[in-house]
Motif scaffolding. Structure first.
Motif, short mmCIF file in Angstrom:
data_model
loop_
_atom_site.label_atom_id
_atom_site.label_comp_id
_atom_site.label_asym_id
_atom_site.label_seq_id
_atom_site.Cartn_x
_atom_site.Cartn_y
_atom_site.Cartn_z
N LYS B 157 -31.97 -2.97 28.80
CA LYS B 157 -32.17 -3.07 30.25
C LYS B 157 -31.19 -2.19 31.03
CE LYS B 157 -31.38 -7.52 30.33
NZ LYS B 157 -31.17 -8.86 30.86
N CYS B 158 -30.19 -1.66 30.33
CA CYS B 158 -29.12 -0.92 31.02
C CYS B 158 -29.68 0.30 31.74
CB CYS B 158 -28.07 -0.48 30.02
SG CYS B 158 -26.87 0.66 30.74
N ASN B 159 -29.19 0.49 32.91
CA ASN B 159 -29.70 1.53 33.78
C ASN B 159 -28.66 2.61 34.03
OD1 ASN B 159 -31.73 2.61 35.24
ND2 ASN B 159 -31.52 1.24 36.98
N LYS B 160 -27.61 2.60 33.23
CA LYS B 160 -26.59 3.63 33.30
C LYS B 160 -26.04 3.83 34.71
CE LYS B 160 -25.82 7.77 30.56
NZ LYS B 160 -26.37 9.05 30.14
N CYS B 161 -25.76 2.72 35.37
CA CYS B 161 -25.23 2.85 36.73
C CYS B 161 -23.73 3.09 36.71
CB CYS B 161 -25.55 1.60 37.55
SG CYS B 161 -24.63 0.14 37.05
N PHE B 162 -23.09 2.83 35.58
CA PHE B 162 -21.64 2.92 35.45
C PHE B 162 -20.91 1.88 36.31
CE2 PHE B 162 -22.95 7.06 33.86
CZ PHE B 162 -22.10 7.26 32.78
N GLY B 163 -21.64 0.89 36.81
CA GLY B 163 -21.00 -0.16 37.60
C GLY B 163 -19.96 -0.91 36.78
N CYS B 164 -20.25 -1.10 35.50
CA CYS B 164 -19.31 -1.84 34.66
C CYS B 164 -17.99 -1.09 34.51
CB CYS B 164 -19.93 -2.15 33.30
SG CYS B 164 -20.73 -0.74 32.51
N THR B 165 -18.01 0.21 34.56
CA THR B 165 -16.74 0.93 34.46
C THR B 165 -16.12 1.14 35.84
OG1 THR B 165 -17.71 3.12 34.66
CG2 THR B 165 -17.62 2.22 32.47
N SER B 195 -24.57 3.28 21.65
CA SER B 195 -23.23 3.87 21.56
C SER B 195 -22.48 3.75 22.89
CB SER B 195 -23.34 5.33 21.16
OG SER B 195 -24.09 6.04 22.12
N PHE B 196 -23.19 3.85 23.98
CA PHE B 196 -22.59 3.72 25.31
C PHE B 196 -21.81 2.41 25.41
CE2 PHE B 196 -22.85 2.27 29.72
CZ PHE B 196 -22.61 3.41 30.47
N HIS B 197 -22.47 1.34 25.01
CA HIS B 197 -21.86 0.02 25.17
C HIS B 197 -20.78 -0.24 24.13
CE1 HIS B 197 -24.85 -0.79 28.20
NE2 HIS B 197 -25.70 -0.19 27.39
N MET B 198 -21.02 0.29 22.94
CA MET B 198 -20.04 0.08 21.88
C MET B 198 -18.74 0.81 22.20
SD MET B 198 -21.24 -1.98 19.90
CE MET B 198 -22.48 -2.79 20.88
N ARG B 216 -20.70 -9.21 36.83
CA ARG B 216 -21.19 -9.43 38.20
C ARG B 216 -21.82 -8.17 38.77
NH1 ARG B 216 -16.69 -12.81 38.47
NH2 ARG B 216 -15.30 -11.09 39.01
N SER B 217 -21.33 -7.00 38.36
CA SER B 217 -21.84 -5.74 38.92
C SER B 217 -23.10 -5.26 38.23
CB SER B 217 -20.81 -4.63 38.74
OG SER B 217 -19.58 -5.02 39.24
N CYS B 218 -23.43 -5.84 37.10
CA CYS B 218 -24.49 -5.25 36.28
C CYS B 218 -25.87 -5.56 36.87
CB CYS B 218 -24.41 -5.77 34.86
SG CYS B 218 -25.72 -5.10 33.81
N PRO B 219 -26.59 -4.54 37.30
CA PRO B 219 -27.91 -4.78 37.88
C PRO B 219 -28.90 -5.29 36.84
CG PRO B 219 -27.46 -2.42 37.78
CD PRO B 219 -26.21 -3.12 37.35
N ALA B 220 -28.58 -5.10 35.55
CA ALA B 220 -29.47 -5.57 34.51
C ALA B 220 -29.12 -6.99 34.09
CB ALA B 220 -29.41 -4.63 33.32
N GLU B 221 -28.06 -7.53 34.67
CA GLU B 221 -27.58 -8.88 34.36
C GLU B 221 -27.38 -9.07 32.85
OE1 GLU B 221 -29.80 -11.72 36.72
OE2 GLU B 221 -28.95 -10.85 38.54
N ILE B 222 -26.80 -8.09 32.23
CA ILE B 222 -26.42 -8.20 30.82
C ILE B 222 -25.17 -9.09 30.77
CG2 ILE B 222 -25.63 -6.88 28.80
CD1 ILE B 222 -27.10 -4.44 30.06
N PRO B 223 -25.11 -10.05 29.86
CA PRO B 223 -23.93 -10.94 29.85
C PRO B 223 -22.69 -10.24 29.28
CG PRO B 223 -25.51 -11.59 28.16
CD PRO B 223 -26.15 -10.48 28.92
N LEU B 224 -22.20 -9.27 30.07
CA LEU B 224 -21.10 -8.43 29.59
C LEU B 224 -19.82 -9.23 29.41
CD1 LEU B 224 -21.83 -5.35 31.89
CD2 LEU B 224 -22.14 -5.44 29.41
N LEU B 225 -19.62 -10.27 30.24
CA LEU B 225 -18.39 -11.05 30.12
C LEU B 225 -18.38 -11.83 28.80
CD1 LEU B 225 -15.72 -12.08 31.28
CD2 LEU B 225 -17.01 -13.78 32.57
S1 SF4 Z 1 -23.31 -2.26 34.75
FE1 SF4 Z 1 -24.99 -2.88 33.38
S2 SF4 Z 1 -26.64 -1.43 33.88
FE2 SF4 Z 1 -24.78 -0.55 34.73
S3 SF4 Z 1 -24.04 0.83 33.10
FE3 SF4 Z 1 -23.01 -1.15 32.83
S4 SF4 Z 1 -24.28 -2.26 31.38
FE4 SF4 Z 1 -25.52 -0.56 32.15
#
Ligand code: SF4
Ligand code: SF4
Ligand code: SF4
Lengths: 678, 268
Positions: B157-165, B195-198, B216-225
């Motif tokens: 679902k990741c949209n490469k927004c770079f919000g997580c970084t 690879s992006f996430h790893m 909280r920033s992830c538009p795809a609501e991936i449970p990153l925490l």
């Molecule tokens: S915040 Fe979510 S959608 Fe955006 S790059 Fe990170 S993992 Fe992908």
């Protein structure tokens, strides 16, 4: 030292996310998401996060320029404006007001577009005002006006969360409207079923429950096919159809022959999948349709939009929470530019210029006589310029030299003009051809409002000063109005302009900057106590009864031949935006998608001896471009795709300017092409 | 007009602790807005219930704000983020004034936070830690294959927004982020591939202080925490290391004997 976080609206897609521009001592340092924003919920896409990057770019235009001996040279504002006024007066006196065309802009605010159209109508005396909505959703406006009486999204972005089924067609939502796409993901997480109908494999189609890949240009057929299944299996909402709509019997007759077998032979969609999708959509309690340019940009775009409306009405999926027909508008303010009257046949608020009572109202408000004839559309204006009938164009923030179809034709047309004035933030391909170039302020440098795709008024708040001598478009347009001798341009601020617009535009009657500053308001807002309208057509349709339109499938204007055996379709990618004037100056965006490419399916590439990364030349009957091949399994056989952002290999050198007769939208999505190793 | 909370804050920050400016949130335009308020100016309608990542905001503006002491609202995770920043000399500790905020029960629940109380509580009532992450328990019951499928499905679902970084308080590499390096993340389209996430996961492993801002920033609501918590657990078990303490040195910068590497890069 000052640090500010200025809440404003994203200058890219029509989602209309709000965010903060972080400003330290006049320097834009970053973009911070706004966590309490009802639309974005504190999330942005990569374009939003980089929306500060181009603002203070060294390439920004800082001075007016005029053409002297073939060269554009620096000039003062007085010199430049006087040159425009003189040229327009001469041309108007010699060739009449309709020899002048004004292009409004989907990148400018509502207030600015109101002033642009007033300048054309009340001062120049012509209805020749249009903008790039002609190229994206003109067919939505005409189609939905016909079916429902209102040409905008019937429901709202937050409602996607609550849908049980979302049918997405002709929209690469996760890339073109990422934050709306994220609502769809949310709905899916909560159990909603996603149906994607698209010839391309998109990030959304890859996670959808049902993906139907139709051949480009065959959309009426699959929609009629779904309607037949729905009617035959008793899944139509008879009660709704009876109480709220007309002409259902006519529709029935037309769709009768669209058996799943026939539809499969036209579209290539397997009949079982079509039936499954039709049942799923019809049986869901809350089903929303979202569509974008894959539907609108066809030479039968208006018919396609009406077909979509047929589908929603037949199943009663309209006028209720989390249902409806939802055109996703492409540009930050393309909705607003239409709302504010940047259209040749409509005054602000979709009031017809050929309606006498309406015209009388505007004549009284503006104190002038107005032309009763609808003006030229953007696409027709180019033809008329070519034919020597249009002599002058005044362009605000549009880059027609990349965005329009059949660019070779556009280039010739612009060269034929006696006078061209362009106002923009960069020296665009179009500006380079102008006689006068005026430097404009960008979104971060002015106040005003945008209307996003779900009809919500979104505030722009000035964060930094414009570079050099650049000025906001509304200030420039008002100055032109005054210099052309009109008294109706004494506005002190965008809020002041909105106040006037509200008095003549019923759907905006209750809108003031003060109200919009603290609250999300969606038009229609009929009075100052009204809190806006989330869902359209609840009790009755804007036009009264919903109107079914019986429509037959017709092949696209251009079909493949031996010489041009591929269907070429065009669109966006996630990282670039439109003609790239802003995104290509944003390092992080440019890095993600730096060069033009053409997508071709593996099997097709193999036959032609093309490998991933090869330079290839793509040609159509109108021109030829050279670019990189991207070999992929994301596209169906026989179809190739080119993003339209890149001037160095402009897809629109190839596209066909065949027009939809009802809306004049060009057929960007289908043309016949040839691809070979360069 | 300033509210009671604002009055209390002004007293704490400016009168008692000698700050020259305060980074805070307040209500404006019907929204909650981060604001840097200089001493002497009205703080307005202060709101502390919306979890803006103030440390990230501080980091963005810090290079341009050359003078003065900056007061900042610090939850427990913010304290830890600051420790990581100070340790790497990104900010000068002497210029920072901490105002401890104990998170609400609701916030603790949403962050599944196991360490919610700042070292000094100036605002809010301390509450107990959360009882673990429900998703972790679910994942632990899955087979390895199921777990892989779960994460692969999420990352799709990741949209490469770079919000997580971009919003992460301890993601520092600004202009030469590995995620933008073609060698590591070659895929030119979306989603960007595993690879992006790893890479991001491992790049943050000795810095992440589990603030949850990426999620909280992830538009795809991936449970990153949740993913961060799982990695933090490994880090603790393998190296007995937890980020967020000024005095400890990352085991990734040390030899197995615990001595610091000769020319250890202080960013990873
Ligand atoms: S915040 Fe979510 S959608 Fe955006 S790059 Fe990170 S993992 Fe992908
Ligand atoms: S989704 Fe659209 S409005 Fe929102 S940040 Fe991205 S480009 Fe801007
Ligand atoms: S939880 Fe996410 S945002 Fe917070 S420190 Fe860890 S990686 Fe960064």
């Amino acid at each position: 030292m000052s640090v500010e976080h200025v809440l404003t609206t994203c200058p890219y897609c029509g989602t209309g996310c709000n965010f903060f521009l972080q400003v330290v001592d006049g320097r834009l340092t970053s973009v911070v998401p706004c966590k309490t924003d009802e639309i974005s919920l504190g999330r942005l896409c990569i374009k939003g996060y980089n929306a500060h990057a181009f603002v203070q770019h060294p390439d920004r235009l800082k001075n007016p320029m005029v053409r002297e001996k073939g060269q554009l040279v620096k000039a003062s504002w007085d010199q430049a404006l006087d040159r425009i006024v003189k040229a327009l007066k001469e041309i108007r006196d010699k060739h009449g007001p309709d020899s002048i065309v004004l292009l409004a802009s989907a990148k400018c605010t509502n207030e600015e577009n109101y002033v642009f159209q007033k300048l054309a109508r009340a001062v120049l005396g012509t209805n020749n005002v249009d903008h790039c909505a002609r190229l994206c959703h003109a067919s939505t406006v005409t189609g939905l006006l016909y079916s429902f009486g209102s040409g905008a999204m019937t429901n709202t972005i937050p409602e996607f969360d609550g849908a049980d089924c979302i049918l997405v067609t002709g929209s690469n939502t996760l890339e073109a409207h990422p934050i709306i796409g994220s609502r769809m993901l949310r709905a899916k997480e909560k159990g909603a079923k996603i149906i994607v109908v698209d010839p391309r494999d998109t990030p959304l189609s890859r996670i959808s429950h049902i993906h139907l890949s139709q051949r480009s240009g065959t959309d009426v057929a699959w929609i009629n096919g779904m309607l037949k299944v729905i009617i035959d299996e008793g899944l139509a909402d008879e009660e709704f159809v009876k109480a709220r709509t007309t002409a259902f019997e006519d529709l029935k007759k037309v769709v009768e022959s669209y058996t799943p077998e026939k539809v499969e032979s036209i579209t290539g969609i397997p009949k079982e999948k079509l039936v499954e999708a039709a049942r799923l959509y019809a049986r869901s309690k809350k089903a929303m349709i979202a569509y974008a340019m894959g539907i609108t940009q066809h030479s039968n775009g208006t018919d396609l939009v009406k077909s979509i409306a047929n589908l929603a009405m037949a199943t009663g999926h309209i006028g209720k929470e989390s249902t409806g027909v939802n055109p996703l508008r492409g540009q930050c303010n393309v909705q607003g530019a239409c709302d504010s009257g940047g259209l040749p046949n409509l005054y602000p608020g979709y009031q017809r210029v050929d309606d006498e009572a309406v015209r009388a109202k505007f004549e009284k408000a503006w104190g002038v006589r107005l032309s009763p004839t609808p003006g030229l559309t953007l696409t027709r204006a180019m033809n008329d310029a070519m034919a020597g009938k249009v002599k002058a164009m005044v362009v605000f923030g549009e880059n027609v030299m990349v965005s329009d179809p059949d660019l070779n034709h556009v280039e010739e047309a612009l060269k034929k003009l006696e006078f061209l004035a362009v106002t923009d933030i960069f020296l665009t391909e179009t500006a380079k051809m102008a006689d006068v170039v005026l430097p404009a302020a960008c979104y971060a440098e002015k106040d005003g409002t945008f209307t996003n795709t779900d009809r919500a008024l979104r505030m722009l708040r000035k964060a930094v000063e414009p570079p050099g001598e650049a000025r906001a478009d509304w200030i420039i347009a008002c100055d032109l109005g005054r210099r052309l001798g009109s008294k109706g341009f004494e506005f002190s601020s965008p809020a002041d302009i909105m106040a006037e617009m509200a008095t003549v535009t019923p759907i905006f009657a209750g809108i003031t900057h003060e109200r919009v500053d603290g609250k999300v308001l969606r038009w229609p807002v009929p009075d100052k106590d009204h809190s806006g309208t989330r869902i359209l057509h609840v009790q009755k349709f804007t036009r009264g009864q919903g109107q079914f339109a019986p429509i037959e499938h017709t092949p696209p204007a251009e079909v493949v031949s031996e010489e041009y055996p591929f269907i070429l379709t065009t669109g966006r990618n996630l990282f670039q935006y439109h003609t790239g004037t802003m995104t290509r100056r944003s390092p992080k965006l440019e890095r993600e998608a730096p060069e033009p490419y053409v997508e071709i399916r593996g099997e097709d590439a193999k036959k032609l001896g093309i490998a991933d990364g090869d330079r290839v030349s793509v040609s159509s009957r109108r021109g030829s471009i050279t670019l990189k091949a991207r070999v992929t399994d994301k596209i169906i056989e026989g179809t190739i795709f080119i993003p339209f952002h890149y001037a160095e290999a402009a897809a629109n050198r190839l596209t066909n300017a065949a027009l939809d007769p009802a809306s004049d939208i060009p057929e960007f999505k289908v043309c016949a092409a040839r691809i070979e190793r360069a | 007009m300033v509210n009671d909370l604002g009055r209390k804050l002004a007293k704490l920050a400016f009168e008692e602790r000698g700050a020259d400016m305060l980074l805070v949130m307040r209500e404006e335009h019907g929204n909650v807005v981060p604001a840097m308020v200089p001493k002497g100016e009205d703080l307005g309608d202060v709101r502390l219930d919306i979890p803006y990542q103030l440390i990230t905001i501080l980091e963005n503006i810090y290079p341009w704000v050359s003078k003065g002491r900056i007061a900042i609202i610090t939850r427990r995770c913010d304290e830890k983020a600051l420790a990581e920043l100070v340790k790497r000399k990104y900010v000068d500790d002497k210029r920072i004034v901490r105002i401890g905020l104990a998170c609400s029960e609701d916030q603790i629940r949403r962050c599944r936070c196991e360490d919610p109380v700042p070292s000094k509580v100036d605002l809010g009532e301390p509450h107990a830690a959360a009882k673990g992450d429900e998703l972790i328990s679910r994942l632990e019951k899955m087979s390895q294959q199921e777990r892989l499928e779960f994460w692969a499905g999420q990352f799709k679902k990741c949209n490469k927004c770079f919000g997580c970084t971009l919003n992460c308080p301890v993601c520092f590499c600004d202009d030469d982020c590995v995620l933008e390096d073609r060698t590591f993340v070659a895929e030119p389209s979306v989603p960007p591939g595993l690879s992006f996430h790893m890479i991001r996961s491992y790049h943050m492993i000795d810095k992440c202080i589990e603030c949850g801002e990426c999620e909280r920033s992830c538009p795809a609501e991936i449970p990153l925490l949740t993913m961060r918590k799982l990695l933090a657990k490994d880090m603790k078990e393998l190296f007995k290391f937890r980020p967020g303490d000024e005095k400890t040195v990352s085991p990734l910068n040390t030899t197995l004997e615990g001595e610091q590497l000769e020319d250890g890069c202080d960013e990873c």
